[in-house]
Scaffold this motif. Structure first.
Motif, PDB file in Angstrom:
ATOM      1  N   ILE A   1       0.861  -1.190   0.000  1.00 41.91           N
ATOM      2  CA  ILE A   1       0.000   0.000   0.000  1.00 41.91           C
ATOM      3  C   ILE A   1       0.899   1.242   0.000  1.00 41.91           C
ATOM      4  N   PHE A   2       0.297   2.372  -0.335  1.00 38.51           N
ATOM      5  CA  PHE A   2       1.038   3.635  -0.369  1.00 38.51           C
ATOM      6  C   PHE A   2       0.826   4.403   0.940  1.00 38.51           C
ATOM      7  N   CYS A   3       1.868   5.073   1.374  1.00 36.22           N
ATOM      8  CA  CYS A   3       1.788   5.924   2.554  1.00 36.22           C
ATOM      9  C   CYS A   3       0.938   7.152   2.208  1.00 36.22           C
ATOM     10  N   SER A   4       0.084   7.554   3.144  1.00 39.44           N
ATOM     11  CA  SER A   4      -0.799   8.699   2.885  1.00 39.44           C
ATOM     12  C   SER A   4      -0.043  10.026   2.918  1.00 39.44           C
ATOM     13  N   LYS A   5       1.103  10.081   3.558  1.00 34.60           N
ATOM     14  CA  LYS A   5       1.841  11.333   3.672  1.00 34.60           C
ATOM     15  C   LYS A   5       2.900  11.492   2.576  1.00 34.60           C
ATOM     16  N   CYS A   6       3.813  10.500   2.449  1.00 36.82           N
ATOM     17  CA  CYS A   6       4.923  10.658   1.495  1.00 36.82           C
ATOM     18  C   CYS A   6       4.721   9.881   0.197  1.00 36.82           C
ATOM     19  N   GLY A   7       3.816   8.917   0.154  1.00 41.90           N
ATOM     20  CA  GLY A   7       3.530   8.169  -1.073  1.00 41.90           C
ATOM     21  C   GLY A   7       4.437   6.980  -1.316  1.00 41.90           C
ATOM     22  N   SER A   8       5.345   6.668  -0.393  1.00 47.37           N
ATOM     23  CA  SER A   8       6.211   5.496  -0.591  1.00 47.37           C
ATOM     24  C   SER A   8       5.420   4.222  -0.314  1.00 47.37           C
ATOM     25  N   MET A   9       5.906   3.117  -0.880  1.00 50.22           N
ATOM     26  CA  MET A   9       5.209   1.839  -0.719  1.00 50.22           C
ATOM     27  C   MET A   9       5.612   1.200   0.606  1.00 50.22           C
TER      28      MET A   9
ATOM     29  N   TYR B   1       4.332  -2.258   3.442  1.00 52.90           N
ATOM     30  CA  TYR B   1       3.518  -3.447   3.623  1.00 52.90           C
ATOM     31  C   TYR B   1       2.283  -3.114   4.462  1.00 52.90           C
ATOM     32  N   PRO B   2       1.158  -3.762   4.186  1.00 49.15           N
ATOM     33  CA  PRO B   2      -0.059  -3.464   4.946  1.00 49.15           C
ATOM     34  C   PRO B   2       0.055  -3.844   6.423  1.00 49.15           C
ATOM     35  N   CYS B   3       0.977  -4.719   6.777  1.00 42.58           N
ATOM     36  CA  CYS B   3       1.123  -5.115   8.180  1.00 42.58           C
ATOM     37  C   CYS B   3       2.075  -4.191   8.936  1.00 42.58           C
ATOM     38  N   GLY B   4       2.720  -3.250   8.226  1.00 44.00           N
ATOM     39  CA  GLY B   4       3.644  -2.331   8.890  1.00 44.00           C
ATOM     40  C   GLY B   4       2.904  -1.371   9.806  1.00 44.00           C
ATOM     41  N   LEU B   5       3.514  -1.085  10.951  1.00 44.78           N
ATOM     42  CA  LEU B   5       2.876  -0.178  11.912  1.00 44.78           C
ATOM     43  C   LEU B   5       3.090   1.279  11.539  1.00 44.78           C
ATOM     44  N   HIS B   6       4.177   1.565  10.807  1.00 49.07           N
ATOM     45  CA  HIS B   6       4.443   2.937  10.374  1.00 49.07           C
ATOM     46  C   HIS B   6       5.219   2.899   9.065  1.00 49.07           C
ATOM     47  N   CYS B   7       5.244   4.018   8.364  1.00 47.20           N
ATOM     48  CA  CYS B   7       5.930   4.133   7.077  1.00 47.20           C
ATOM     49  C   CYS B   7       7.447   4.052   7.307  1.00 47.20           C
ATOM     50  N   PRO B   8       8.173   3.265   6.519  1.00 46.58           N
ATOM     51  CA  PRO B   8       9.615   3.171   6.712  1.00 46.58           C
ATOM     52  C   PRO B   8      10.355   4.444   6.289  1.00 46.58           C
ATOM     53  N   GLU B   9       9.743   5.297   5.478  1.00 48.63           N
ATOM     54  CA  GLU B   9      10.401   6.519   4.996  1.00 48.63           C
ATOM     55  C   GLU B   9      10.174   7.706   5.937  1.00 48.63           C
ATOM     56  N   CYS B  10       8.904   7.992   6.224  1.00 45.58           N
ATOM     57  CA  CYS B  10       8.597   9.206   6.995  1.00 45.58           C
ATOM     58  C   CYS B  10       8.142   8.926   8.423  1.00 45.58           C
ATOM     59  N   GLY B  11       7.808   7.673   8.736  1.00 48.43           N
ATOM     60  CA  GLY B  11       7.400   7.320  10.099  1.00 48.43           C
ATOM     61  C   GLY B  11       5.937   7.565  10.408  1.00 48.43           C
ATOM     62  N   THR B  12       5.120   7.919   9.433  1.00 51.51           N
ATOM     63  CA  THR B  12       3.691   8.132   9.645  1.00 51.51           C
ATOM     64  C   THR B  12       3.041   6.814  10.056  1.00 51.51           C
ATOM     65  N   PRO B  13       2.218   6.791  11.103  1.00 48.92           N
ATOM     66  CA  PRO B  13       1.589   5.532  11.533  1.00 48.92           C
ATOM     67  C   PRO B  13       0.579   5.047  10.477  1.00 48.92           C
ATOM     68  N   ASN B  14       0.524   3.739  10.351  1.00 46.53           N
ATOM     69  CA  ASN B  14      -0.439   3.104   9.448  1.00 46.53           C
ATOM     70  C   ASN B  14      -1.800   3.111  10.138  1.00 46.53           C
ATOM     71  N   PRO B  15      -2.827   3.730   9.510  1.00 47.68           N
ATOM     72  CA  PRO B  15      -4.124   3.843  10.194  1.00 47.68           C
ATOM     73  C   PRO B  15      -4.808   2.484  10.430  1.00 47.68           C
ATOM     74  N   SER B  16      -4.590   1.529   9.551  1.00 43.30           N
ATOM     75  CA  SER B  16      -5.253   0.217   9.735  1.00 43.30           C
ATOM     76  C   SER B  16      -4.265  -0.904   9.371  1.00 43.30           C
ATOM     77  N   PRO B  17      -3.348  -1.253  10.288  1.00 44.51           N
ATOM     78  CA  PRO B  17      -2.412  -2.333   9.987  1.00 44.51           C
ATOM     79  C   PRO B  17      -3.132  -3.690   9.939  1.00 44.51           C
ATOM     80  N   VAL B  18      -2.774  -4.474   8.966  1.00 40.12           N
ATOM     81  CA  VAL B  18      -3.354  -5.819   8.806  1.00 40.12           C
ATOM     82  C   VAL B  18      -2.417  -6.819   9.478  1.00 40.12           C
ATOM     83  N   PRO B  19      -2.942  -7.651  10.391  1.00 42.05           N
ATOM     84  CA  PRO B  19      -2.048  -8.595  11.075  1.00 42.05           C
ATOM     85  C   PRO B  19      -1.568  -9.705  10.175  1.00 42.05           C
TER      86      PRO B  19
END
Length: 118
Positions: free
Chosen positions: A90-98, A100-118
């Protein structure tokens, strides 16, 4: 006129066929021998030698073809796995980097994932 020897049907025209014909023509003529244990052994030796010559002449080409087919199969599997992996990101809502849906935050900018999939 003699029947064509099986090895002559397998080999392409050219030096390989000439070499195979020369080898096979030097083998003893089994049809002239009386039927008995010796003639059966000679027939067995004769047929195995034909297969051995054909195998030794055709083997390098067969190995190359099998290696190419195996490489193509592995390449296709690699491409399939890569496309499948990227289609699930999935794409990050803030920076647009790709990510994983299970990630808790974006690896580039650190924005939290609003709905992480386990």
């Amino acid at each position: 006129m003699k029947e064509p020897i099986p090895i002559q049907q397998w080999l392409p025209a050219g030096p390989l066929r000439d070499m195979g014909e020369k080898y096979v023509s030097q083998l003893p003529d089994v049809a002239q021998n009386p039927i008995g244990p010796e003639s059966l052994m000679h027939q067995s030796d004769h047929s195995w030698s034909e297969y051995l010559v054909a195998y030794s002449l055709l083997y390098p080409g067969v190995v190359v073809i099998l290696a190419l087919l195996g490489g193509l199969g592995l390449g296709a599997f690699f491409i399939f796995c890569r496309r499948r992996e990227y289609s699930h990101r999935i794409f990050c809502s803030k920076c647009g980097s790709m990510m994983y849906p299970c990630g808790l935050h974006c690896p580039e900018c650190g924005t939290p994932n609003p709905s992480p999939v386990p």
